[in-house]
Structures are given as structure tokens and as C-alpha cells.
Design a protein around this motif. Structure first.
Motif, PDB file in Angstrom:
ATOM      1  N   UNK A 292       0.814  -1.218   0.000  1.00 20.59           N
ATOM      2  CA  UNK A 292       0.000   0.000   0.000  1.00 20.59           C
ATOM      3  C   UNK A 292       0.847   1.267   0.000  1.00 20.59           C
ATOM      4  N   UNK A 293       1.940   1.285   0.757  1.00 21.23           N
ATOM      5  CA  UNK A 293       2.770   2.490   0.811  1.00 21.23           C
ATOM      6  C   UNK A 293       3.437   2.757  -0.534  1.00 21.23           C
ATOM      7  N   UNK A 294       3.850   1.710  -1.209  1.00 18.80           N
ATOM      8  CA  UNK A 294       4.453   1.878  -2.529  1.00 18.80           C
ATOM      9  C   UNK A 294       3.426   2.393  -3.515  1.00 18.80           C
ATOM     10  N   UNK A 295       2.215   1.839  -3.482  1.00 15.59           N
ATOM     11  CA  UNK A 295       1.161   2.285  -4.387  1.00 15.59           C
ATOM     12  C   UNK A 295       0.804   3.740  -4.114  1.00 15.59           C
ATOM     13  N   UNK A 296       0.747   4.128  -2.856  1.00 15.77           N
ATOM     14  CA  UNK A 296       0.445   5.522  -2.516  1.00 15.77           C
ATOM     15  C   UNK A 296       1.534   6.448  -3.050  1.00 15.77           C
ATOM     16  N   UNK A 297       2.769   6.017  -2.937  1.00 12.11           N
ATOM     17  CA  UNK A 297       3.895   6.808  -3.442  1.00 12.11           C
ATOM     18  C   UNK A 297       3.798   6.965  -4.962  1.00 12.11           C
ATOM     19  N   UNK A 298       3.536   5.864  -5.653  1.00 11.80           N
ATOM     20  CA  UNK A 298       3.399   5.898  -7.110  1.00 11.80           C
ATOM     21  C   UNK A 298       2.231   6.792  -7.510  1.00 11.80           C
ATOM     22  N   UNK A 299       1.120   6.681  -6.804  1.00 10.15           N
ATOM     23  CA  UNK A 299      -0.043   7.528  -7.088  1.00 10.15           C
ATOM     24  C   UNK A 299       0.278   9.003  -6.907  1.00 10.15           C
ATOM     25  N   UNK A 300       1.023   9.327  -5.868  1.00 10.61           N
ATOM     26  CA  UNK A 300       1.413  10.713  -5.611  1.00 10.61           C
ATOM     27  C   UNK A 300       2.305  11.235  -6.741  1.00 10.61           C
ATOM     28  N   UNK A 301       3.293  10.439  -7.127  1.00 16.03           N
ATOM     29  CA  UNK A 301       4.172  10.847  -8.221  1.00 16.03           C
ATOM     30  C   UNK A 301       3.397  11.016  -9.522  1.00 16.03           C
ATOM     31  N   UNK A 302       2.483  10.110  -9.804  1.00 18.79           N
ATOM     32  CA  UNK A 302       1.690  10.199 -11.028  1.00 18.79           C
ATOM     33  C   UNK A 302       0.835  11.454 -11.029  1.00 18.79           C
ATOM     34  N   UNK A 303       0.263  11.768  -9.899  1.00 19.56           N
ATOM     35  CA  UNK A 303      -0.561  12.972  -9.783  1.00 19.56           C
ATOM     36  C   UNK A 303       0.279  14.229  -9.989  1.00 19.56           C
ATOM     37  N   UNK A 304       1.450  14.274  -9.366  1.00 23.82           N
ATOM     38  CA  UNK A 304       2.337  15.423  -9.532  1.00 23.82           C
ATOM     39  C   UNK A 304       2.766  15.576 -10.987  1.00 23.82           C
ATOM     40  N   UNK A 305       3.084  14.466 -11.632  1.00 23.97           N
ATOM     41  CA  UNK A 305       3.509  14.507 -13.025  1.00 23.97           C
ATOM     42  C   UNK A 305       2.366  14.975 -13.922  1.00 23.97           C
ATOM     43  N   UNK A 306       1.171  14.480 -13.674  1.00 21.76           N
ATOM     44  CA  UNK A 306       0.009  14.883 -14.478  1.00 21.76           C
ATOM     45  C   UNK A 306      -0.261  16.374 -14.331  1.00 21.76           C
ATOM     46  N   UNK A 307      -0.036  16.924 -13.151  1.00 24.67           N
ATOM     47  CA  UNK A 307      -0.259  18.354 -12.932  1.00 24.67           C
ATOM     48  C   UNK A 307       0.834  19.208 -13.562  1.00 24.67           C
ATOM     49  N   UNK A 308       2.054  18.717 -13.531  1.00 31.33           N
ATOM     50  CA  UNK A 308       3.183  19.502 -14.047  1.00 31.33           C
ATOM     51  C   UNK A 308       3.368  19.349 -15.548  1.00 31.33           C
ATOM     52  N   UNK A 309       3.072  18.183 -16.081  1.00 31.61           N
ATOM     53  CA  UNK A 309       3.293  17.905 -17.509  1.00 31.61           C
ATOM     54  C   UNK A 309       2.113  17.134 -18.094  1.00 31.61           C
ATOM     55  N   UNK A 310       0.965  17.771 -18.231  1.00 29.36           N
ATOM     56  CA  UNK A 310      -0.204  17.048 -18.756  1.00 29.36           C
ATOM     57  C   UNK A 310       0.002  16.561 -20.193  1.00 29.36           C
ATOM     58  N   UNK A 311       0.927  17.156 -20.911  1.00 27.51           N
ATOM     59  CA  UNK A 311       1.202  16.736 -22.282  1.00 27.51           C
ATOM     60  C   UNK A 311       1.841  15.348 -22.358  1.00 27.51           C
ATOM     61  N   UNK A 312       2.438  14.895 -21.256  1.00 26.73           N
ATOM     62  CA  UNK A 312       3.125  13.608 -21.284  1.00 26.73           C
ATOM     63  C   UNK A 312       2.171  12.439 -21.497  1.00 26.73           C
ATOM     64  N   UNK A 313       0.948  12.546 -21.008  1.00 26.55           N
ATOM     65  CA  UNK A 313      -0.019  11.469 -21.211  1.00 26.55           C
ATOM     66  C   UNK A 313      -0.316  11.309 -22.701  1.00 26.55           C
ATOM     67  N   UNK A 314      -0.515  12.404 -23.393  1.00 23.30           N
ATOM     68  CA  UNK A 314      -0.774  12.341 -24.833  1.00 23.30           C
ATOM     69  C   UNK A 314       0.425  11.758 -25.576  1.00 23.30           C
ATOM     70  N   UNK A 315       1.617  12.145 -25.165  1.00 28.73           N
ATOM     71  CA  UNK A 315       2.834  11.618 -25.787  1.00 28.73           C
ATOM     72  C   UNK A 315       2.932  10.108 -25.561  1.00 28.73           C
ATOM     73  N   UNK A 316       2.675   9.679 -24.334  1.00 27.56           N
ATOM     74  CA  UNK A 316       2.735   8.247 -24.007  1.00 27.56           C
ATOM     75  C   UNK A 316       1.681   7.460 -24.785  1.00 27.56           C
ATOM     76  N   UNK A 317       0.480   8.025 -24.922  1.00 20.49           N
ATOM     77  CA  UNK A 317      -0.571   7.350 -25.687  1.00 20.49           C
ATOM     78  C   UNK A 317      -0.176   7.208 -27.151  1.00 20.49           C
TER      79      UNK A 317
END
Length: 66
Positions: free
Chosen positions: A3-28
Motif C-alpha cells: 500500500x505504501x508503494x502504491x500511494x507513493x506511485x499515485x502521488x508521483x503520477x498525480x504530480x507529473x500529471x499536474x506539471x506535464x499534462x502533455x506527457x499522457x498524450x505523448x505516451x498514448x
């Protein structure tokens, strides 16, 4: 994942989505390109069937029939 690892990953993903929303489109786009490349390879009769079959098995996708 624990659970702690998943929470950490979720936090990083959220921060990345807020800072670089264009990355999701690039990854897709990259995933679409990769998927199309794999599909062409798997269905290419010029490549030996055993190679294509083994790749499909490794990727856990449907195997070629010919």
C-alpha cells in the motif's frame, strides 16, 4: 505492490500529471505506434511463424494463425 508503494506511485503520477499534462498524450501516441508495429510484425508472413508465435506468447497477445 504494498500500500505504501502504491500511494507513493499515485502521488508521483498525480504530480507529473499536474506539471506535464502533455506527457499522457505523448505516451498514448507512443503506445499506439508500438502496438501498430507489433501488429504488423506478428502478421508479417515474411517472418517465420515460430518467431512471430513466440513473440505473441511473450507479449501475452493472440498468436498468428499463418
Amino acid at each position: 505492490m504494498p500500500d505504501t508503494t502504491q500511494a507513493y506511485v499515485d502521488t508521483l503520477a498525480s504530480q507529473l500529471a499536474n506539471r506535464r499534462p502533455d506527457l499522457l498524450a505523448i505516451a498514448e501516441d507512443e503506445l499506439r505506434t508500438f502496438t501498430a508495429t507489433v501488429a504488423r510484425f506478428i502478421n508479417n508472413d515474411a517472418i517465420p511463424l515460430d518467431i512471430r508465435t513466440n513473440l505473441a506468447r511473450d507479449l501475452h497477445i493472440p498468436e498468428p494463425h499463418r
